[in-house]
Design an enzyme around this catalytic site. Structure first.
Site, short mmCIF file in Angstrom:
data_model
loop_
_atom_site.label_atom_id
_atom_site.label_comp_id
_atom_site.label_asym_id
_atom_site.label_seq_id
_atom_site.Cartn_x
_atom_site.Cartn_y
_atom_site.Cartn_z
CD GLU A 297 -3.05 8.35 0.23
OE1 GLU A 297 -3.50 9.13 1.09
OE2 GLU A 297 -3.65 8.09 -0.84
CG ASP B 193 -1.81 1.15 1.35
OD1 ASP B 193 -2.27 1.65 0.31
OD2 ASP B 193 -2.09 1.59 2.48
#
Length: 200
Positions: free
Chosen positions: A9, A7
């Site tokens: 953020e 991922d």
């Protein structure tokens, strides 16, 4: 052959919407996929707030220009990329991510696109595919990769659980509590060691 799926953020860079919330003084924009599992619902909520406050892409991009990767993120990513293939799979948007990718040394990123009007108003968004993180991981597996995935939010759980190994990184207490079988890490050193431990 392994491939690590990360991922963006909350894992490598700060949450863009939280930074924009702080820059604009609009607390409602702090809500992220850590709080709302339904991404479509979350984005419509965000777009309604932007419209209400007459804010568009330009204002968000100004905030993003001042965001740096999390301390240690680039060194972590640089070392990881010497060991195995890495792809960042994010529900963010190309229009947001470009300056952040430059600061991270241009890693591979799979994300989505915004629909933007001539006046800069964000009118909608286009997801690459439905359930993009899980769908992408399954596609990589069909191409012969064993996936190792990590993230911090509800929308990462599918890809984390789908592969050979999965981790939570700097997640919330609630997500960690709800998923006690998933190893959870807070530092890049621990995180990198855990990934090294499952690489072929």
């Amino acid at each position: 052959m392994d491939i690590v799926c990360l991922d963006l953020e909350g894992v490598l860079v700060p949450e863009i919407w939280i930074a924009f919330s702080e820059a604009t003084g609009i607390p409602e924009l702090k809500k992220t996929t850590r709080d709302e599992p339904d991404y479509d619902k979350l984005m419509h909520y965000r777009l309604n707030i932007l419209k209400e406050h007459h804010l568009g892409l330009v204002e968000i991009q100004k905030t993003i220009a001042g965001i740096d990767p999390l301390p240690g993120a680039k060194a972590f990513l640089d070392e990881l990329r010497t060991l195995t293939q890495v792809v960042i799979i994010s529900d963010t948007f190309t229009e947001f991510a470009k300056p952040l990718m430059e600061k991270l040394g241009w890693p591979t990123l799979f994300c989505n696109r915004l629909k933007v009007g001539a006046d800069g108003e964000i009118t909608g968004y286009q997801m690459r595919v439905k359930d993009s993180k899980l769908t992408t991981v399954k596609a990589l597996q069909s191409a012969g990769f064993q996936t190792i995935a990590a993230g911090d939010s509800y929308n990462d759980l599918g890809m984390i659980r789908a592969g050979k190994a999965g981790f939570l990184f700097r997640s919330t207490e609630q997500i960690i509590k709800d998923n006690p079988d998933l190893p959870a890490f807070e530092t890049f050193d621990e995180f990198l060691a855990a990934i090294k431990g499952v690489l072929d």
